[in-house]
Enzyme design. Structure first.
Site, short mmCIF file in Angstrom:
data_model
loop_
_atom_site.label_atom_id
_atom_site.label_comp_id
_atom_site.label_asym_id
_atom_site.label_seq_id
_atom_site.Cartn_x
_atom_site.Cartn_y
_atom_site.Cartn_z
CE LYS A 182 -2.22 1.55 3.75
NZ LYS A 182 -1.79 3.00 3.77
CD GLU B 219 -6.26 7.55 8.01
OE1 GLU B 219 -5.98 7.82 9.20
OE2 GLU B 219 -5.46 6.98 7.24
#
Length: 294
Positions: free
Chosen positions: A129, A198
């Protein structure tokens, strides 16, 4: 735990199959929520495995929760590889994603590919990621072209939180929301198999979700995402640092750990531990022979 779980833990899963990219895509298609949690060592990976989660992220948040750094920025690739290797040894079923740490992929495509290859080859990760859009989109494309699955990350990106004005929600203005949307679309176009949102307003997430085909994993991004992720130490109440608004604590493990160690210390100081049942015996004749020789 401080309370009995309301949902029974699936201790006797019937030969669970390893999670794969096609299965993740199928879960999105069927509307089945994807469960993701972070893990940083062998014991936490075992917990994730036995709890039956779908994905495990070896997050750079381990810099703070495990290694004691003040932020995610100082952690090195070698340290992340060590954590990811331990996690891989602790779980076989979940899809394991390794977080590329700050400074390990931004300089060039070659650097990004080399770092990603280490996570796969040395640590056994299934994917890596990286954070942000911009040049990270190019890095993501290069890693994907090298044959390694990549998860993107938009919204609040902790590695560059200072540039974002601190650890606060992103996408709360029209311009900022458009930036989140553009980054997400660009990462999908670059070949990312999934994207983390997020600290993005729920209404923004819901609208952007309509434009994406890959699974979206939320952390403080509302219920419209295809799945959720939380930090292991946050959801279990182990880490006592800053806790974001989006965190729900499902247990208070640190308090019980402190209580257990404090009780041990008290018993050592009082002489109650070790008791006879905690010691080993020796045959009396052997003891007499030992005394004579001694």
């Amino acid at each position: 735990m401080s309370a009995t779980p309301r949902i029974p833990v699936p201790h006797s899963l019937d030969a669970p199959l390893p999670m794969t990219l096609p299965r993740l895509a199928e879960k999105k298609r069927l509307g089945e929520p994807i469960v993701m949690v972070t893990a940083y060592d062998y014991p936490s990976a075992q917990v994730a495995q036995e709890a039956g989660v779908d994905m495990v992220l070896v997050g750079d948040s381990g810099a703070m929760t495990v290694l004691g750094y003040p932020s995610t920025v100082p952690v090195s690739t070698d340290e992340m590889i060590m954590l990811a290797s331990a996690v891989r040894r602790g779980c076989t079923t979940p899809f394991v994603v390794g977080d590329l740490p700050f400074g390990s992929y931004e300089a060039s495509d070659e650097q990004a590919i080399a770092t990603a290859q280490r996570f796969v080859k040395e640590a056994g990760c299934d994917a890596v990621k990286l954070e942000r859009g911009g040049t990270s989109v190019q890095r993501a494309r290069a890693i994907v072209d090298a044959g390694i699955p990549v998860m993107g990350h938009v919204g609040l990106t902790p590695q560059t939180a200072t540039a974002l004005g601190g650890h606060k929600a992103q996408g709360r203005t029209a311009a900022n929301a458009l930036s989140v949307a553009r980054d997400a679309r660009a990462l999908e176009a670059a070949g990312c198999f999934s994207i983390v949102f997020e600290a993005v307003p729920a209404a923004v997430t819901e609208l952007v979700m309509e434009q994406l085909e890959v699974p979206v994993i939320g952390i403080g991004a509302g219920p419209a995402t295809d799945g959720q992720v939380l930090v292991f130490h946050d959801l279990l109440g182990i880490y006592d640092g800053h806790v974001a608004r989006f965190v729900k604590r499902f247990a208070d493990i640190k308090a019980q750990m402190v209580a257990g160690v404090a009780e041990y210390a008290a018993e050592v100081r009082s002489g109650a531990f070790p008791a006879p049942e905690h010691t080993y015996s020796i045959d009396e004749r052997e003891l007499e022979l030992f005394k004579a020789e001694l």
